[in-house]
Motif scaffolding. Structure first.
Motif, PDB file in Angstrom:
ATOM      1  N   ASP A 153      79.195 -46.702 112.342  1.00 25.10           N
ATOM      2  CA  ASP A 153      78.108 -46.728 111.277  1.00 25.10           C
ATOM      3  C   ASP A 153      78.651 -47.596 110.032  1.00 25.10           C
ATOM      4  OD1 ASP A 153      76.305 -46.378 109.108  1.00 25.10           O
ATOM      5  OD2 ASP A 153      76.617 -44.209 108.800  1.00 25.10           O
ATOM      6  N   ALA A 154      78.161 -48.817 110.057  1.00 24.17           N
ATOM      7  CA  ALA A 154      78.818 -49.766 109.076  1.00 24.17           C
ATOM      8  C   ALA A 154      78.829 -49.343 107.541  1.00 24.17           C
ATOM      9  CB  ALA A 154      78.121 -51.349 109.258  1.00 24.17           C
ATOM     10  N   SER A 155      77.627 -48.415 107.486  1.00 19.70           N
ATOM     11  CA  SER A 155      77.613 -48.171 106.048  1.00 19.70           C
ATOM     12  C   SER A 155      78.828 -46.768 105.621  1.00 19.70           C
ATOM     13  CB  SER A 155      76.179 -47.353 105.738  1.00 19.70           C
ATOM     14  OG  SER A 155      76.132 -46.088 106.603  1.00 19.70           O
ATOM     15  N   ALA A 156      79.657 -46.463 106.722  1.00 23.54           N
ATOM     16  CA  ALA A 156      80.344 -45.695 106.495  1.00 23.54           C
ATOM     17  C   ALA A 156      81.445 -46.035 105.162  1.00 23.54           C
ATOM     18  CB  ALA A 156      81.247 -45.103 107.620  1.00 23.54           C
ATOM     19  N   SER A 157      81.597 -47.375 105.029  1.00 25.43           N
ATOM     20  CA  SER A 157      82.443 -47.764 103.908  1.00 25.43           C
ATOM     21  C   SER A 157      82.003 -47.620 102.677  1.00 25.43           C
ATOM     22  CB  SER A 157      82.733 -49.162 104.237  1.00 25.43           C
ATOM     23  OG  SER A 157      81.741 -50.054 104.318  1.00 25.43           O
ATOM     24  N   GLN A 158      80.673 -47.118 102.333  1.00 22.83           N
ATOM     25  CA  GLN A 158      80.143 -47.427 101.196  1.00 22.83           C
ATOM     26  C   GLN A 158      80.612 -46.125 100.355  1.00 22.83           C
ATOM     27  OE1 GLN A 158      78.130 -49.781  99.973  1.00 22.83           O
ATOM     28  NE2 GLN A 158      77.682 -50.754 101.709  1.00 22.83           N
ATOM     29  N   GLY A 159      80.651 -44.927 100.964  1.00 23.11           N
ATOM     30  CA  GLY A 159      81.050 -43.725 100.072  1.00 23.11           C
ATOM     31  C   GLY A 159      82.662 -43.238 100.184  1.00 23.11           C
ATOM     32  N   LEU A 160      83.383 -43.982 100.980  1.00 19.99           N
ATOM     33  CA  LEU A 160      84.758 -43.640 100.878  1.00 19.99           C
ATOM     34  C   LEU A 160      85.554 -45.103 100.609  1.00 19.99           C
ATOM     35  CD1 LEU A 160      84.873 -41.650 104.107  1.00 19.99           C
ATOM     36  CD2 LEU A 160      84.969 -40.650 101.764  1.00 19.99           C
ATOM     37  N   SER A 161      86.732 -44.766 100.223  1.00 23.53           N
ATOM     38  CA  SER A 161      87.536 -45.945  99.726  1.00 23.53           C
ATOM     39  C   SER A 161      88.327 -46.196 100.747  1.00 23.53           C
ATOM     40  CB  SER A 161      88.148 -45.776  98.525  1.00 23.53           C
ATOM     41  OG  SER A 161      89.105 -44.471  98.688  1.00 23.53           O
ATOM     42  N   ALA A 162      88.580 -45.363 101.716  1.00 26.68           N
ATOM     43  CA  ALA A 162      89.589 -46.003 102.933  1.00 26.68           C
ATOM     44  C   ALA A 162      89.474 -44.699 103.874  1.00 26.68           C
ATOM     45  CB  ALA A 162      91.167 -45.922 102.422  1.00 26.68           C
ATOM     46  N   GLY A 163      90.209 -45.191 105.331  1.00 24.93           N
ATOM     47  CA  GLY A 163      90.305 -44.131 106.218  1.00 24.93           C
ATOM     48  C   GLY A 163      89.589 -44.175 107.389  1.00 24.93           C
ATOM     49  N   LYS A 164      88.737 -44.954 107.383  1.00 23.95           N
ATOM     50  CA  LYS A 164      87.581 -44.976 108.606  1.00 23.95           C
ATOM     51  C   LYS A 164      88.051 -46.163 109.596  1.00 23.95           C
ATOM     52  CE  LYS A 164      84.965 -41.567 107.952  1.00 23.95           C
ATOM     53  NZ  LYS A 164      84.923 -40.297 109.094  1.00 23.95           N
ATOM     54  N   LEU A 165      87.864 -46.104 110.897  1.00 25.76           N
ATOM     55  CA  LEU A 165      87.724 -47.142 111.765  1.00 25.76           C
ATOM     56  C   LEU A 165      86.313 -47.526 112.193  1.00 25.76           C
ATOM     57  CD1 LEU A 165      89.199 -48.937 114.008  1.00 25.76           C
ATOM     58  CD2 LEU A 165      88.886 -47.192 115.505  1.00 25.76           C
TER      59      LEU A 165
END
Length: 210
Positions: A153-165
């Motif tokens: 989910d490319a939108s995962a970066s919208q709500g969190l500042s860091a931590g996802k792949l």
């Protein structure tokens, strides 16, 4: 807040393959993208062109648009260009803004060899640029680290500042900087592999011609 994505490399020279995947990642993430040329890359031989020459080529390539920007901070730092140092610096500047490190799937498979690699997830997301239908095999150590971070989910970066792949399926252009350098050294004209702006000023390609 719109994410800020970072796309590093030697850009020796910058070519349409670089620009195409950076642009597509920008659209998928709804992010601004900074192209960040490396000074002394720890994992590969030194660039053929100087830092100043590579910056000039990038400036020419990025004219006429505002989505992809140039960031020269790694060229201004002495010693090897360690990505963790750059991301820590950007985090201090950007506050809680989401940061996304863009990296190709092949390079990502070697992430566990990078300097302080686990800390990358503390300060940024990692956006892996992959080809449609191609899954890279990861070392066990890396797979364990990313198992709970992975998302398509490319939108995962919208709500969190860091931590996802974040898995970003892009349309790669099979363009090789090594092959471009070979063509230029042989006196040939690799038009349509390079941005038009590099041909507008012929001196930009002089480092590669014999």
């Amino acid at each position: 807040m719109k994410p800020l994505a970072i796309f590093g490399g030697t850009f020796d020279p910058v070519h349409l393959g670089h620009l195409s995947v950076a642009w597509e990642a920008s659209e998928l993430l709804d992010a601004d993208v900074r192209l960040m040329p490396a000074s002394v890359p720890p994992h590969r031989p030194p660039p053929t062109a100087s830092a100043q020459q590579r910056v000039a080529m990038l400036r020419a390539a990025l004219q006429g648009q505002s989505r992809l920007m140039l960031d020269t901070r790694e060229l201004e730092r002495e010693g090897p260009s360690y990505t963790i140092d750059t991301l820590i610096e950007l985090r201090a500047e950007q506050g809680d803004r989401p940061l996304v490190l863009l990296i190709g799937a092949d390079a990502f498979a070697n992430l566990a060899t990078w300097h302080r690699w686990r800390e990358l997830f503390d300060v940024a997301h990692i956006g892996v640029l992959s080809r449609p239908g191609v899954d890279a095999t990861l070392p066990d150590e890396l797979e364990r680290e990313v198992a709970d971070r992975r998302t398509a989910d490319a939108s995962a970066s919208q709500g969190l500042s860091a931590g996802k792949l974040i898995e970003l399926v892009v349309t790669p252009l099979e363009i090789s900087a090594t092959r471009i350098r070979e063509l230029l050294a042989a006196g040939r004209d690799p038009r349509y592999l390079l941005p038009a702006g590099l041909f507008d000023e012929s001196a930009l390609l002089a480092p590669y011609r014999r």
